[in-house]
Write an enzyme that holds these catalytic residues in place. Structure first.
Site, PDB file in Angstrom:
ATOM      1  N   ASN A 186      30.924   9.492  36.779  1.00  0.00           N
ATOM      2  CA  ASN A 186      30.310  10.812  36.578  1.00  0.00           C
ATOM      3  C   ASN A 186      29.103  11.077  37.490  1.00  0.00           C
ATOM      4  OD1 ASN A 186      28.682   9.044  35.167  1.00  0.00           O
ATOM      5  ND2 ASN A 186      28.494  10.310  33.348  1.00  0.00           N
ATOM      6  N   GLU A 196      24.043   0.336  30.858  1.00  0.00           N
ATOM      7  CA  GLU A 196      24.063   1.552  30.052  1.00  0.00           C
ATOM      8  C   GLU A 196      25.517   1.865  29.785  1.00  0.00           C
ATOM      9  OE1 GLU A 196      24.951   4.999  29.093  1.00  0.00           O
ATOM     10  OE2 GLU A 196      24.048   5.708  30.974  1.00  0.00           O
ATOM     11  N   CYS A 216      26.967  10.538  29.627  1.00  0.00           N
ATOM     12  CA  CYS A 216      26.607   9.621  28.540  1.00  0.00           C
ATOM     13  C   CYS A 216      25.603  10.289  27.620  1.00  0.00           C
ATOM     14  CB  CYS A 216      25.971   8.354  29.097  1.00  0.00           C
ATOM     15  SG  CYS A 216      27.051   7.514  30.222  1.00  0.00           S
TER      16      CYS A 216
HETATM   17  O1  G3P Z   1      24.460   7.413  32.455  1.00  0.00           O
HETATM   18  C1  G3P Z   1      23.769   8.595  32.201  1.00  0.00           C
HETATM   19  C2  G3P Z   1      24.556   9.814  32.623  1.00  0.00           C
HETATM   20  O2  G3P Z   1      25.866   9.778  32.104  1.00  0.00           O
HETATM   21  C3  G3P Z   1      23.872  11.061  32.177  1.00  0.00           C
HETATM   22  O3  G3P Z   1      22.830  11.370  33.020  1.00  0.00           O
HETATM   23  O4  G3P Z   1      21.213  12.856  34.081  1.00  0.00           O
HETATM   24  O5  G3P Z   1      23.248  13.829  33.023  1.00  0.00           O
HETATM   25  O6  G3P Z   1      21.443  12.879  31.619  1.00  0.00           O
HETATM   26  P1  G3P Z   1      22.153  12.826  32.928  1.00  0.00           P
END
Ligand code: G3P
Length: 474
Positions: free
Chosen positions: A154, A249, A283
């Protein structure tokens, strides 16, 4: 001239052959691509050798190169973003944002590294009982060696540089295993580092399926640190890896608790942005809304009004909802939707799917017995659970095996702090949807959501060891 070509499977299921996609300043990347175990060995060997010299390179020079890489990365935002659009169906504007954000992350890391690594401690022995002032202790931070970076699909660029930059500024070398979907964008990003002039062998990119080379890489005796973002593969890695620092993570089931006094317009805006941006494939997406019964009807209506305005279609058109990354992801999301249907959830929209494209769906009156209440769909489907008390919301949140982020909406800061203290998650956002950024904030998950803490400063510290030299006086 064909600078680089590859075939990659796109989120809409078709194969994309990329040729001559990059700007003419970019050289062929074939040297960075390793697939066989022999090639992996070679990459790790080069990283090991290059790291020894790199660790001796003055800190300011390491920082200078990182600043250069950041600038080159930003200069090439258009072609890299194009890869993100084609490979992982990231909406066009978000794809550009990812690259720019990555450049900023690299620059910030260079600056922070100079500060964090540029100072040590001085201790004297007579502060500990029974000692005279005969020992002076100097501490400094030294690199770990070869850092293996494994980012997810992602954010193939941003979550790669969030591992690469702290590793490099700390004097480590890098072996990057990019995600299968997103590998081309990651290769282009790595090439920007090569163009900046980092020494040969210091940064290698090892492409291939995790199922084929994953174990070989993560169990390699010459890997000294693993930074991984992804699914529960991380749990398996942590069980198999040697005694080396791990940063992981592994996803979340981020809950959004809505109290009776919350600003419902603010909540609706955050739930829609938090739950549906990049089609829920984050996530930190809002993955379950726990709403006080008394305000649930009003809030659900407000959310539905906004969901109706989301555009659905190709990433090139910058649609809000784009195809999810693979057919198996789409199938998994569908399983959760079917289960919710069988168990009586209220469908606020009709369930609609075309290939990997799934229309945004809000499920109301979700019960704890439904899979969607606990599992992470990683797609544009959001469950609403109506709660009778704040305690019920907290209980649901804490019964999850995940503990990444959570959020609470209320105008009462005292209540917000109590909820924050009670939620077993690495971060709690008050009056905003979960999010990792800004990238220098600490980012960590409890329970199955991971180990260690990320964010620029924490990553730099995690990728170094403390070394002490003690001067013994006569
Ligand atoms: O691993 C974290 C990612 O999936 C989300 O990041 O910047 O969209 O909160 P963000």
């Amino acid at each position: 001239m064909v600078m680089f070509s590859t075939t990659t499977q796109m989120a809409n299921g078709t194969n994309l052959h990329l040729e001559n996609l990059f700007l003419s300043s970019i050289q062929p990347l074939t040297k960075s691509i390793s697939r066989s175990k022999e090639e992996v060995n070679k990459a790790i060997e080069s990283a090991k050798t290059a790291q020894k010299l790199w660790a001796k390179t003055p800190l300011w020079k390491r920082a200078e190169l990182l600043h250069k890489a950041a600038a080159i990365l930003k200069e090439h935002k258009a072609p890299i973003a194009e890869c993100l659009v084609k490979e992982i169906a990231k909406p066009a504007k978000d794809a550009v944002t990812e690259v720019v954000r990555s450049g900023d992350l690299v620059s910030y890391c260079a600056e922070e590294g100079v500060r964090v690594l540029g100072e040590g401690k001085f201790l004297v022995s007579d502060s500990f009982p029974g000692n005279e002032r005969t020992k002076y202790c100097l501490t400094s931070k030294i690199p770990l060696g070869v850092v293996l970076a494994i980012p997810p699909f992602n954010y193939p660029v941003n979550l790669a540089v969030s591992k690469i930059a702290p590793a490099l500024i700390s004097g480590n070398s890098i072996v990057l295993k990019p995600p299968t979907q997103g590998a081309v964008a990651a290769l282009h990003m790595v090439h920007c580092f090569h163009l900046a002039g980092f020494p040969k062998g210091l940064i290698s990119c090892v492409t291939g399926k995790g199922s084929e080379i994953g174990d070989f890489l993560t169990m390699h005796p010459d890997v000294n640190c693993i930074s991984f973002t992804g699914g529960d593969t991380g749990i398996a890695i942590s069980k198999k890896s040697a005694m080396i620092p791990l940063q992981m993570e592994l996803g979340g089931k981020d809950a959004c608790i809505v109290l009776e006094d919350a600003d419902l317009d603010l909540v609706a805006a955050n739930i829609v942005k938090g739950g549906f941006s990049y089609s829920g494939q984050r996530c930190t997406a809002v993955k379950v809304a726990l709403v006080m019964k008394s305000v649930a009807d009003t809030l659900v209506k407000k959310i539905n009004d906004k969901v109706a305005k989301l555009t659905v279609g190709p990433p090139e058109d910058d649609c809000d909802i784009t195809p999810v990354v693979t057919e198996s992801s789409a199938n998994f999301i569908e399983e959760l939707v079917k289960d919710a249907k069988e168990k009586g959830a209220t469908f606020c929209q009709e369930y609609k799917r075309k290939g990997n494209l799934i229309w945004p769906l809000l499920l109301d009156n979700v019960g704890a017995n439904m899979r969607i209440a606990r599992e992470e769909p990683f797609g544009p489907v959001l469950p609403v659970i109506r709660i009778n008390s704040v305690e019920e919301g907290i209980l649901h949140c804490n019964s999850s095996n995940f503990g990444l982020q959570g959020c609470v909406f209320t105008k009462d800061i005292n209540k917000a702090m109590l909820v924050s203290d009670a939620m077993e998650t690495g971060t709690v956002q008050i009056n905003s949807a979960p999010a990792r950024g800004p990238d220098h904030f600490p980012f960590q998950g409890l329970k199955d959501s991971g180990i260690g803490s990320q964010g620029i400063t924490n990553s730099i510290n995690m990728m170094t060891k403390v070394k002490t030299t003690i001067i013994n006086l006569p």
